[in-house]
Scaffold this active site. Structure first.
Site, PDB file in Angstrom:
ATOM      1  N   MET A   1       0.805  -1.224  -0.043  1.00  0.00           N
ATOM      2  CA  MET A   1      -0.045  -0.046   0.095  1.00  0.00           C
ATOM      3  C   MET A   1       0.750   1.361  -0.087  1.00  0.00           C
ATOM      4  O   MET A   1       1.899   1.414   0.524  1.00  0.00           O
ATOM      5  CB  MET A   1      -0.885  -0.012   1.421  1.00  0.00           C
ATOM      6  CG  MET A   1      -1.956   0.959   1.377  1.00  0.00           C
ATOM      7  SD  MET A   1      -2.457   1.308   2.950  1.00  0.00           S
ATOM      8  CE  MET A   1      -1.222   2.426   3.626  1.00  0.00           C
TER       9      MET A   1
ATOM     10  N   ASP B   1       5.280  -0.861  -5.144  1.00  0.00           N
ATOM     11  CA  ASP B   1       5.650   0.356  -4.409  1.00  0.00           C
ATOM     12  C   ASP B   1       6.417  -0.027  -2.944  1.00  0.00           C
ATOM     13  O   ASP B   1       6.198  -1.192  -2.394  1.00  0.00           O
ATOM     14  CB  ASP B   1       4.436   1.039  -3.993  1.00  0.00           C
ATOM     15  CG  ASP B   1       3.401   0.241  -3.076  1.00  0.00           C
ATOM     16  OD1 ASP B   1       2.994   0.710  -1.977  1.00  0.00           O
ATOM     17  OD2 ASP B   1       2.942  -0.768  -3.516  1.00  0.00           O
ATOM     18  N   GLU B   2       7.124   0.751  -2.287  1.00  0.00           N
ATOM     19  CA  GLU B   2       7.561   0.998  -1.134  1.00  0.00           C
ATOM     20  C   GLU B   2       8.345  -0.523  -0.732  1.00  0.00           C
ATOM     21  O   GLU B   2       8.108  -1.336   0.141  1.00  0.00           O
ATOM     22  CB  GLU B   2       6.520   1.129  -0.055  1.00  0.00           C
ATOM     23  CG  GLU B   2       5.794   2.509  -0.064  1.00  0.00           C
ATOM     24  CD  GLU B   2       4.821   2.817   0.723  1.00  0.00           C
ATOM     25  OE1 GLU B   2       4.972   3.822   1.209  1.00  0.00           O
ATOM     26  OE2 GLU B   2       4.043   1.750   1.300  1.00  0.00           O
ATOM     27  N   VAL B   3       9.320  -0.725  -1.715  1.00  0.00           N
ATOM     28  CA  VAL B   3      10.183  -1.958  -1.632  1.00  0.00           C
ATOM     29  C   VAL B   3      11.247  -1.838  -0.551  1.00  0.00           C
ATOM     30  O   VAL B   3      12.356  -1.844  -0.932  1.00  0.00           O
ATOM     31  CB  VAL B   3      10.608  -2.615  -2.895  1.00  0.00           C
ATOM     32  CG1 VAL B   3      11.206  -3.883  -2.842  1.00  0.00           C
ATOM     33  CG2 VAL B   3       9.419  -2.392  -3.923  1.00  0.00           C
TER      34      VAL B   3
END
Length: 467
Positions: free
Chosen positions: A1, A172-174
């Site tokens: 998310m 996203d946001e790895v």
């Protein structure tokens, strides 16, 4: 998310600023696609509620849905362990898609494939696929089993979404990418970089989609691409394989910088771009009521961005509505609570501003005479599906919580004879009940004092398995 960059420090949920003055109205939306994001993490709506709310989505100006299933998808076979206890059945998903079709809402499924993989990597049987052994959020991109896993997830989801023009593959946001042992060894070899690691894995996942589902285009959140130089993006195959979704949920997003980022992506070879705003779930991990003004400002800014780039740049916009920040966090605003904000935001995108006639349209759609927060805890809360839940949560948030806190912290009978120690052990002197009970009824007002509370029977089912 995709998380929010800032927190709203207070429950500022009403429209304190008059946006109807000096509002520019184009009468034509710059976004061809306007997708409502359904985040099913934690409080998935019942199918019967979705069938009630989809017509409102369409009437407000939406023409598509981005459905993020997470563990609510009915995975089968070796992926069955990913399913929550109360996951939708295949027949329920078919009914959701049928209802979407009836309301002319194009469905784009979302499958996380890189970051935000907690619902997958929390399982002991799959923990060996973590990038960093301690953290279940990021998948190890070096293991062939990782790609096989997400490929199988994609194929099962696509089997229930035949003909989908787009598939969102997350990315996203790895967090902690490059910090696992396999990545450390790989990065020691010239000219390998963290950016190249990210691009190569995106390319592998997108190539799987292209090979197995050739009529479907992958979408990705753009945050992992933002800092990668234009020439490096151009040298990869990623711009030919995916369409990036630029997300920003801030009320004061930098319009000029966003336009420059879009120009960079276009020069890198991406044919189409998407925007992503937020109508709820982006202003605090435990936010209960939706700050409409914040989200209205966000969409006004996105309109400015769209107006500052060539007309053939943007494919559409996703109005995200996060249910919780990640798989392990608490719920933020429930979907029914965010409906007034969604109504405002969709109408703003559709009409190009928030003039007085648009405000009146929103109130008419919602069946309310006011968008003020205090009016959502009365019979004026509205007549839209789920308005009873908004009414109840407004009462709890604006009155009951502070009243109960005051009782628990300052009443001498409670602090002396009904402390946390007593409550944990369910131990109290019977005489003290006579002192405490009347106070509790008075402080809780109508909800706990005999007035029948709204019954949220259909809007939200049991929480999806989160541990």
């Amino acid at each position: 998310m995709c998380l929010m960059q800032e927190e709203v420090s207070r429950q500022e949920v009403f429209l304190s600023h008059d946006f109807t003055k000096n509002s520019t109205m184009s009468g034509c939306s710059p976004f061809k696609m306007r997708l409502v994001h359904l985040d099913l993490k934690g409080a998935p709506p019942r199918v019967c509620y979705l069938s009630e709310i989809f017509p409102l989505f369409r009437a407000l100006g939406a023409n598509g849905l981005l459905i993020e299933y997470e563990d609510m998808f009915p995975y089968e076979g070796h992926l069955r362990l990913l399913r929550a206890k109360h996951a939708y059945s295949p027949s329920e998903i078919k009914e959701i898609l049928h209802q979407a079709t009836l309301n002319e809402l194009e469905v784009i499924p979302l499958v996380q494939t890189f970051g935000h993989m907690e619902f997958v990597l929390k399982h002991e049987a799959l923990a060996h696929l973590r990038e960093v052994a301690l953290f279940p959020n990021t998948l190890n991109p070096h293991k062939a089993e990782s790609l096989a896993l997400v490929g199988a997830m994609i194929d099962q989801v696509m089997a229930l979404h035949p003909g989908a023009r787009w598939l969102h593959i997350g990315c996203d946001e790895v967090y902690y990418l490059g910090e696992g042992e396999d990545s450390r060894q790989w990065l020691q070899q010239e000219p390998n970089t963290r950016a190249e690691l990210c691009l190569s894995y995106m390319e592998a996942v997108a190539s799987h989609v292209q090979a197995q589902h050739p009529t479907t285009t992958p979408l990705v959140w753009d945050d992992m691409l933002r800092d990668i130089p234009e020439d490096q993006l151009s040298a990869s195959r990623v711009p030919q394989l995916v369409e990036p979704v630029l997300w920003d949920y801030g009320a004061d997003l930098d319009v000029h910088s966003k336009a420059l980022l879009m120009e960079k992506y276009r020069k890198s070879g991406f044919s189409w771009l998407w925007a992503a705003s937020a109508f709820k779930g982006a202003t605090g991990a435990s936010q209960a009521l939706t700050p409409i003004e914040h989200h209205l400002r966000n969409h006004m800014q996105w309109l400015q961005v769209a107006g500052s780039v060539p007309a053939d740049t943007l494919q559409g916009i996703v109005l995200t509505g996060w249910q919780r920040y990640d798989h392990f966090s608490v719920l933020c605003e429930l979907l029914p609570v965010g409906i007034p904000s969604l109504a405002v935001c969709l109408q703003v995108l559709l009409h190009g501003g928030f003039a007085e006639n648009v405000k009146a349209r929103v109130e008419n759609f919602l069946g309310t005479s006011s968008l003020e927060a205090t009016d959502f805890r009365s019979e004026r809360a509205g007549s839209f599906p789920g308005s009873d839940i908004l009414n109840l949560i407004t009462q709890v948030s604006l009155h009951l919580c502070s009243s109960v806190d005051a009782l628990l912290e300052r009443d001498r009978y409670v602090t002396g004879w009904f402390s946390p120690y007593h409550r944990r052990r369910k131990f109290i002197h019977p005489v003290m009940i006579q002192h405490i009970q009347p106070q509790a009824h008075r402080r809780s007002g109508g909800v706990a004092g005999g007035e029948r509370a709204p019954q949220p029977a259909a809007a939200a089912g049991p929480a999806a398995g989160s541990g």
